[in-house]
Write an enzyme that holds these catalytic residues in place. Structure first.
Site, PDB file in Angstrom:
ATOM      1  N   ASP A 105       0.836  -1.206   0.000  1.00 35.56           N
ATOM      2  CA  ASP A 105       0.000   0.000   0.000  1.00 35.56           C
ATOM      3  C   ASP A 105       0.871   1.256   0.000  1.00 35.56           C
ATOM      4  OD1 ASP A 105      -2.145  -1.667   0.335  1.00 35.56           O
ATOM      5  OD2 ASP A 105      -2.202  -1.423   2.523  1.00 35.56           O
TER       6      ASP A 105
HETATM    7  N1  URA Z   1      -1.344  -5.885   3.920  1.00 38.80           N
HETATM    8  C1  URA Z   1      -1.760  -4.606   3.970  1.00 38.80           C
HETATM    9  O1  URA Z   1      -2.774  -4.311   4.583  1.00 38.80           O
HETATM   10  N2  URA Z   1      -1.035  -3.687   3.335  1.00 38.80           N
HETATM   11  C2  URA Z   1       0.096  -3.942   2.647  1.00 38.80           C
HETATM   12  O2  URA Z   1       0.718  -3.040   2.075  1.00 38.80           O
HETATM   13  C3  URA Z   1       0.517  -5.286   2.611  1.00 38.80           C
HETATM   14  C4  URA Z   1      -0.225  -6.244   3.250  1.00 38.80           C
END
Ligand code: URA
Length: 235
Positions: A105
């Site tokens: 993310d």
């Molecule tokens: N899980 C999440 O919530 N975000 C990420 O970036 C990776 C795994």
């Protein structure tokens, strides 16, 4: 001269992962010998003139495998529709045309792989691979023993139940805790949703390992090539 399916050719040429290459084809961005191709069956060889968005694609022989320590505030796509910084901006000095393997993310930091090997990216992100991913998170409050057990048995998230996952409390503060989380899946925002589901939302999230690959001391915003030994570990 060996003929391969168009999507495989594009993946091997380092244009995109095989899945993304299929999307490029079906959206009409790929032509072979001057004709736009939107179906998946066509076989091509290096003798054919293959273009993506009008740019001729040649096979790239040098395969590179990079680990990058992504800071918060970067997207893990090659281009962003909102012109936000991308992890590729941090890898400008890599001469090969690399792209991210999987995703993190915008507000997550840590380990992400980059490569120009579309076949590798395809295999590595395929759900049946189930590579273990390890995260360090700061969460609100302190997860209980029951929360830990629920992580292990599986949580209902939207329309699916998560596979067994591990949660370990590393450190407790007054209002938050540092935890280690290990999951084998990679659904969109999965760690955040799992923590939300147990009532301990994520405040900060960092991925520190994918399978046996560890971020260790690589500084934030920096990249390095995987060593031969590391490549053997993940093959
Ligand atoms: N899980 C999440 O919530 N975000 C990420 O970036 C990776 C795994």
């Amino acid at each position: 001269m060996e003929e391969v399916r168009l999507q495989k050719f594009l993946a091997e040429a380092g244009v995109a992962s095989r899945r993304k290459a299929e999307e490029l084809i079906s959206s009409g961005r790929v032509s072979v010998n001057g004709l736009v191709v939107t179906g998946m069956g066509l076989k091509v060889s290096p003798k054919d003139r293959i273009e993506v968005d009008g740019k001729v694609i040649t096979q790239e022989e040098n395969k590179v495998y990079i680990m990058l320590n992504k800071p918060v505030g970067y997207v893990t796509t090659v281009k962003d529709q909102f012109s936000r910084p991308t992890v590729i901006d941090l890898a400008k000095d890599i001469k090969e045309r690399v792209y991210p393997v999987g995703r993190l993310d915008y507000d997550t930091s840590g380990l992400i792989l980059l490569t120009n090997d579309g076949e590798f990216a395809y295999r590595f992100t395929h759900p049946k691979h189930e590579v273990e991913k390890c995260y360090i998170a700061e969460v609100k409050g302190t997860p209980s023993q029951l929360d830990i057990e629920n992580f292990e048995t599986g949580l209902e998230i939207e329309d699916f139940t998560t596979a067994p996952a591990k949660l370990k409390v590393l450190n407790k503060e007054r209002y938050s805790s540092q935890v280690e989380i290990i999951i084998h899946e990679g659904r969109n925002r999965q760690v955040r949703k799992m923590c939300e589901a147990i009532g301990h939302p994520v405040l900060k999230l960092k991925r520190i390992a994918i399978g046996k690959l560890k971020l260790d001391t690589l500084p934030e915003g920096k990249w390095r090539k995987l060593t031969y030994k590391e490549l053997k570990l993940i093959d």
